[in-house]
Design a protein around this motif. Sequence first.
Motif, PDB file in Angstrom:
ATOM      1  N   SER A 133       0.800  -1.220   0.000  1.00 46.63           N
ATOM      2  CA  SER A 133       0.000   0.000   0.000  1.00 46.63           C
ATOM      3  C   SER A 133       0.838   1.279   0.000  1.00 46.63           C
ATOM      4  O   SER A 133       0.318   2.355  -0.247  1.00 46.63           O
ATOM      5  CB  SER A 133      -0.936   0.011   1.207  1.00 46.63           C
ATOM      6  OG  SER A 133      -0.198   0.222   2.402  1.00 46.63           O
ATOM      7  N   VAL A 134       2.126   1.148   0.259  1.00 48.89           N
ATOM      8  CA  VAL A 134       2.989   2.326   0.375  1.00 48.89           C
ATOM      9  C   VAL A 134       3.304   2.920  -0.997  1.00 48.89           C
ATOM     10  O   VAL A 134       3.663   2.209  -1.930  1.00 48.89           O
ATOM     11  CB  VAL A 134       4.307   1.956   1.096  1.00 48.89           C
ATOM     12  CG1 VAL A 134       5.302   3.108   1.055  1.00 48.89           C
ATOM     13  CG2 VAL A 134       4.016   1.539   2.531  1.00 48.89           C
ATOM     14  N   THR A 135       3.178   4.237  -1.104  1.00 54.05           N
ATOM     15  CA  THR A 135       3.630   4.964  -2.278  1.00 54.05           C
ATOM     16  C   THR A 135       4.903   5.703  -1.891  1.00 54.05           C
ATOM     17  O   THR A 135       4.886   6.555  -0.993  1.00 54.05           O
ATOM     18  CB  THR A 135       2.577   5.984  -2.760  1.00 54.05           C
ATOM     19  OG1 THR A 135       1.389   5.270  -3.117  1.00 54.05           O
ATOM     20  CG2 THR A 135       3.074   6.772  -3.956  1.00 54.05           C
ATOM     21  N   ALA A 136       5.999   5.340  -2.526  1.00 56.44           N
ATOM     22  CA  ALA A 136       7.300   5.933  -2.204  1.00 56.44           C
ATOM     23  C   ALA A 136       7.410   7.341  -2.758  1.00 56.44           C
ATOM     24  O   ALA A 136       6.797   7.681  -3.767  1.00 56.44           O
ATOM     25  CB  ALA A 136       8.421   5.066  -2.769  1.00 56.44           C
ATOM     26  N   LYS A 137       8.214   8.138  -2.085  1.00 58.49           N
ATOM     27  CA  LYS A 137       8.520   9.481  -2.572  1.00 58.49           C
ATOM     28  C   LYS A 137       9.439   9.334  -3.778  1.00 58.49           C
ATOM     29  O   LYS A 137      10.466   8.659  -3.706  1.00 58.49           O
ATOM     30  CB  LYS A 137       9.224  10.280  -1.472  1.00 58.49           C
ATOM     31  CG  LYS A 137       9.468  11.721  -1.832  1.00 58.49           C
ATOM     32  CD  LYS A 137      10.277  12.481  -0.798  1.00 58.49           C
ATOM     33  CE  LYS A 137       9.947  12.152   0.618  1.00 58.49           C
ATOM     34  NZ  LYS A 137      10.792  12.877   1.583  1.00 58.49           N
ATOM     35  N   VAL A 167       8.917   6.277   2.817  1.00 57.35           N
ATOM     36  CA  VAL A 167       9.737   5.476   1.920  1.00 57.35           C
ATOM     37  C   VAL A 167      10.060   6.343   0.720  1.00 57.35           C
ATOM     38  O   VAL A 167       9.190   7.051   0.220  1.00 57.35           O
ATOM     39  CB  VAL A 167       9.000   4.186   1.480  1.00 57.35           C
ATOM     40  CG1 VAL A 167       9.813   3.385   0.498  1.00 57.35           C
ATOM     41  CG2 VAL A 167       8.642   3.349   2.710  1.00 57.35           C
ATOM     42  N   ALA A 168      11.300   6.296   0.268  1.00 57.46           N
ATOM     43  CA  ALA A 168      11.723   7.109  -0.872  1.00 57.46           C
ATOM     44  C   ALA A 168      12.439   6.225  -1.885  1.00 57.46           C
ATOM     45  O   ALA A 168      13.130   5.267  -1.518  1.00 57.46           O
ATOM     46  CB  ALA A 168      12.644   8.235  -0.416  1.00 57.46           C
ATOM     47  N   GLU A 213      13.045   6.655   5.119  1.00 57.28           N
ATOM     48  CA  GLU A 213      13.394   7.926   5.733  1.00 57.28           C
ATOM     49  C   GLU A 213      12.797   7.871   7.129  1.00 57.28           C
ATOM     50  O   GLU A 213      11.584   7.756   7.287  1.00 57.28           O
ATOM     51  CB  GLU A 213      12.816   9.095   4.937  1.00 57.28           C
ATOM     52  CG  GLU A 213      13.461   9.260   3.592  1.00 57.28           C
ATOM     53  CD  GLU A 213      12.941  10.467   2.824  1.00 57.28           C
ATOM     54  OE1 GLU A 213      11.830  10.960   3.134  1.00 57.28           O
ATOM     55  OE2 GLU A 213      13.639  10.909   1.903  1.00 57.28           O
ATOM     56  N   LEU A 214      13.652   7.907   8.130  1.00 61.75           N
ATOM     57  CA  LEU A 214      13.227   7.710   9.512  1.00 61.75           C
ATOM     58  C   LEU A 214      13.794   8.823  10.370  1.00 61.75           C
ATOM     59  O   LEU A 214      14.993   9.112  10.316  1.00 61.75           O
ATOM     60  CB  LEU A 214      13.726   6.348  10.015  1.00 61.75           C
ATOM     61  CG  LEU A 214      13.471   6.004  11.468  1.00 61.75           C
ATOM     62  CD1 LEU A 214      11.975   5.885  11.733  1.00 61.75           C
ATOM     63  CD2 LEU A 214      14.163   4.706  11.827  1.00 61.75           C
TER      64      LEU A 214
END
Length: 164
Positions: A87-91, A161-162, A137-138
């Motif tokens: 489901s994550v869309t990365a930068k 997330v990138a 990215e944390l």
Amino acid sequence: MKFCRKCRSVLTEGEDGWVCDGCGWELERASDEPTEPSQEASGRSSRGSGTALESLPTTDSGSIRKAKALEWLHGLEPPTDEELRRSVTAKPKGFTGSTFASDVSNVRVTGDAEFVEAFAGLLEPLLDLEGERTRLELNLQRTEDRDSGEFTDNYALYLSVAER
């Protein structure tokens, strides 16, 4: 940005074709082209992916009334680890500016140490997104009182997330 036709995750272009960051599906250059966001929506964006969230009525300001939001929350099933990662869309690589109005996935959790630590445990499946194609990215930090400048007993966790 291009998306996988199977799971709607971001595709990365490699030497031999496209590779899905979510499910690992490989698309050879000679076969069908992957979808563009303007042609077919990512399963996580506001472009009509058919989620229950998108069907909730909103006020003129875009807010969802508390009763409807609670009803929605009670109806949700916990996602599998794979569903959460997918489901994550990365930068996108080179992205600048605010991600607030974009479909880039971000998590922000603030509160005391016990709450942040408990909630952070739910995010463990996202650690698998750190790899050759994407990075986490944390930012984890103690919060500061704006008036006194002193650190509080609270923490802030930011995670996204990138693309590499």
